[in-house]
Enzyme design. Structure first.
Site, short mmCIF file in Angstrom:
data_model
loop_
_atom_site.label_atom_id
_atom_site.label_comp_id
_atom_site.label_asym_id
_atom_site.label_seq_id
_atom_site.Cartn_x
_atom_site.Cartn_y
_atom_site.Cartn_z
N HIS A 28 23.95 17.20 5.04
CA HIS A 28 25.41 17.24 4.97
C HIS A 28 25.98 16.02 4.16
CE1 HIS A 28 25.30 14.85 8.57
NE2 HIS A 28 26.51 14.18 8.19
N ASP A 78 19.60 19.92 8.99
CA ASP A 78 20.39 19.04 8.23
C ASP A 78 19.48 17.73 7.98
OD1 ASP A 78 22.85 17.72 7.94
OD2 ASP A 78 23.06 16.84 9.74
N SER A 114 25.46 8.54 9.09
CA SER A 114 24.70 9.87 8.89
C SER A 114 23.43 9.56 7.79
CB SER A 114 25.52 10.92 8.37
OG SER A 114 26.53 11.15 9.54
#
Length: 447
Positions: A150, A180, A262
């Site tokens: 993402h 992911d 992230s």
């Protein structure tokens, strides 16, 4: 009268003797009592010296004050733990980079927004978002970076920012939306270090860890916490439509993880990467709940991305909806359709299958009273269609294992089967139970 004319053995002392001792002016060493006192003092001094020598021997000659430092329950000193944190961060910081995603602009001119945070105005264009990544391998003149899928979603151009602030262009090697995870590559010029990959299977609840990344645009940022859970299962909606497509098993930590973390590293006190920071619970009144993908699970995906640019998963070719949702609503909603073989927000069932380009009357859905769990076929394509599955078939078992939802079907396929395997499907058609075999294939890339 005593039997012995000696005061030492007598319980009585004559008046003359008391007077004589009171008036005695001889030096200290001249009396028996003085001699006794001297022996006592010397003995006491010798005992004290012996005790001091014994203590020094047992303590290894260390300063007694050093033994009073605060310690953890494990016996490890707080000073030592602090030094381990510093040492671990020094090893990992150079291999954690910031990722800049220059995103594509949509047809209406609006820019899709990422949850990765932003730097101050003027440092990045409006169509850019930020995340983190970890350099984990160096070979053939390139270095390779792990990050989240993402973080680079909808990317037109990707840059990596080193710990010293220099920017480098990076290429996307491969990405996988289900796990992911993604892999980037860039030139290895001037890069000597790569991250040491640890073993997340050996993590223990309560173990201290460090999160390193680029939260809110503050590059090269560290936070500290503990492992709150080693196996937390989180449902994931890939298209953010409220329908869960997958379940991710993650490490839960209370180390601060914010937007921009992230793709960064979760590190143990030995400086080894044990997880890839992925997400957090961002809700009012919620603090200290962040999640990281276990590195032992991630590396299996990373290896496939490095080799194929994608993860090879078996494809069944069935668009479906959960029977429980139909029973609850007692009506179809075609927008709920999901391709059980490979979730994609753009895939929705047409409802009525077509034969030779002409419309065919849809068969009536008949649900036997004893059937409460399963999935309804909205459309069969590819392997599923070739095997004979049709619209309104109700799939209840795969290889004899009960299947109650599209999520369960997908997990069974991806966990237990591989491309080329045969899958035995138990289903109901027109209220009658039947079985057939589906030959699983690789899904062709959509153009």
């Amino acid at each position: 009268m005593s039997l012995f004319d000696d005061d030492f053995f007598s319980t009585r002392v004559s008046r003359r003797t008391r007077n004589d001792r009171t008036s005695d002016k001889r030096p200290f060493g001249g009396s028996r009592s003085s001699s006794t006192l001297r022996v006592t003092v010397v003995s006491s001094a010798a005992s004290a010296l012996l005790v001091a020598l014994l203590f020094a021997t047992l303590s290894g000659g260390k300063d007694p004050g050093s033994a009073s430092k605060p310690v953890l329950a494990s016996g490890q000193s707080l000073v030592e733990t602090s030094e381990r944190i510093i040492s671990a961060s020094e090893r990992v910081r150079p291999v954690v980079v910031s990722i800049i995603n220059h995103m594509k602009t949509s047809e209406d001119g609006q820019q899709a927004q990422s949850d990765s945070g932003d730097l101050d105005d003027g440092e990045l264009p409006e169509n850019a978002s930020l995340g983190s990544g970890v350099i984990f391998e160096k070979k053939n003149g390139n270095v390779y970076i792990i990050t989240n899928a993402h973080v680079i979603d909808n990317a037109e151009k990707v840059e990596a920012v080193m710990v010293d602030g220099t920017r480098r262009s990076a290429k996307i090697v491969g990405m996988d939306t289900i796990s992911d995870l993604a892999v980037l590559s860039m030139d290895d010029k001037g890069i000597d270090k790569v991250a040491e990959i640890g073993n997340s299977d050996k993590l223990r609840v309560g173990e201290m860890v460090i999160a390193i990344g680029n939260p809110l645009g503050f590059g090269d940022s560290l936070s500290q916490g503990i492992v709150s859970s080693t196996h937390r299962v989180i449902p994931v909606s890939l298209s953010q439509d409220g329908i869960y497509d997958w379940e991710q098993e993650v490490i839960q930590t209370d180390a601060a993880i914010n937007q921009g973390n992230s793709g960064g590293a979760l590190v143990d006190l030995n400086g080894r990467v044990v997880g890839i920071n992925s997400m957090k619970v961002a809700d009012m009144g919620v603090e200290g709940i962040g999640f990281a993908i276990p590195i032992s699970d991630a590396m299996t995906i990373i290896d496939q991305l490095m080799e194929h640019g994608k993860v090879l998963r078996p494809y069944m070719g069935v668009y479906s909806m959960d029977l429980s949702a139909y029973l609850d609503n007692n009506a179809f909603d075609d927008s709920d359709g999901q391709d059980s073989g490979e979730p994609d927000s753009s895939d929705s069932a047409d409802g009525d299958p077509k034969v030779d380009g002409e419309e065919e009357a849809a068969p009536e859905l008949i649900v036997p009273d004893e059937v409460k769990q399963g999935i309804i076929v909205l459309e069969a394509v590819g392997p599923g269609k070739d095997a004979g599955l049709r619209f309104n078939d109700i799939i209840t078992e795969l290889d004899g294992n009960p299947i109650g939802s599209t999520l369960e079907l997908r997990k069974y396929l991806y966990t237990n089967k591989k491309i080329g395997d045969s899958l035995t499907v138990t289903y109901y058609r027109d209220g009658k139970k039947a079985t057939l075999n589906v030959k699983l294939k690789e899904k062709e890339d959509e153009k």
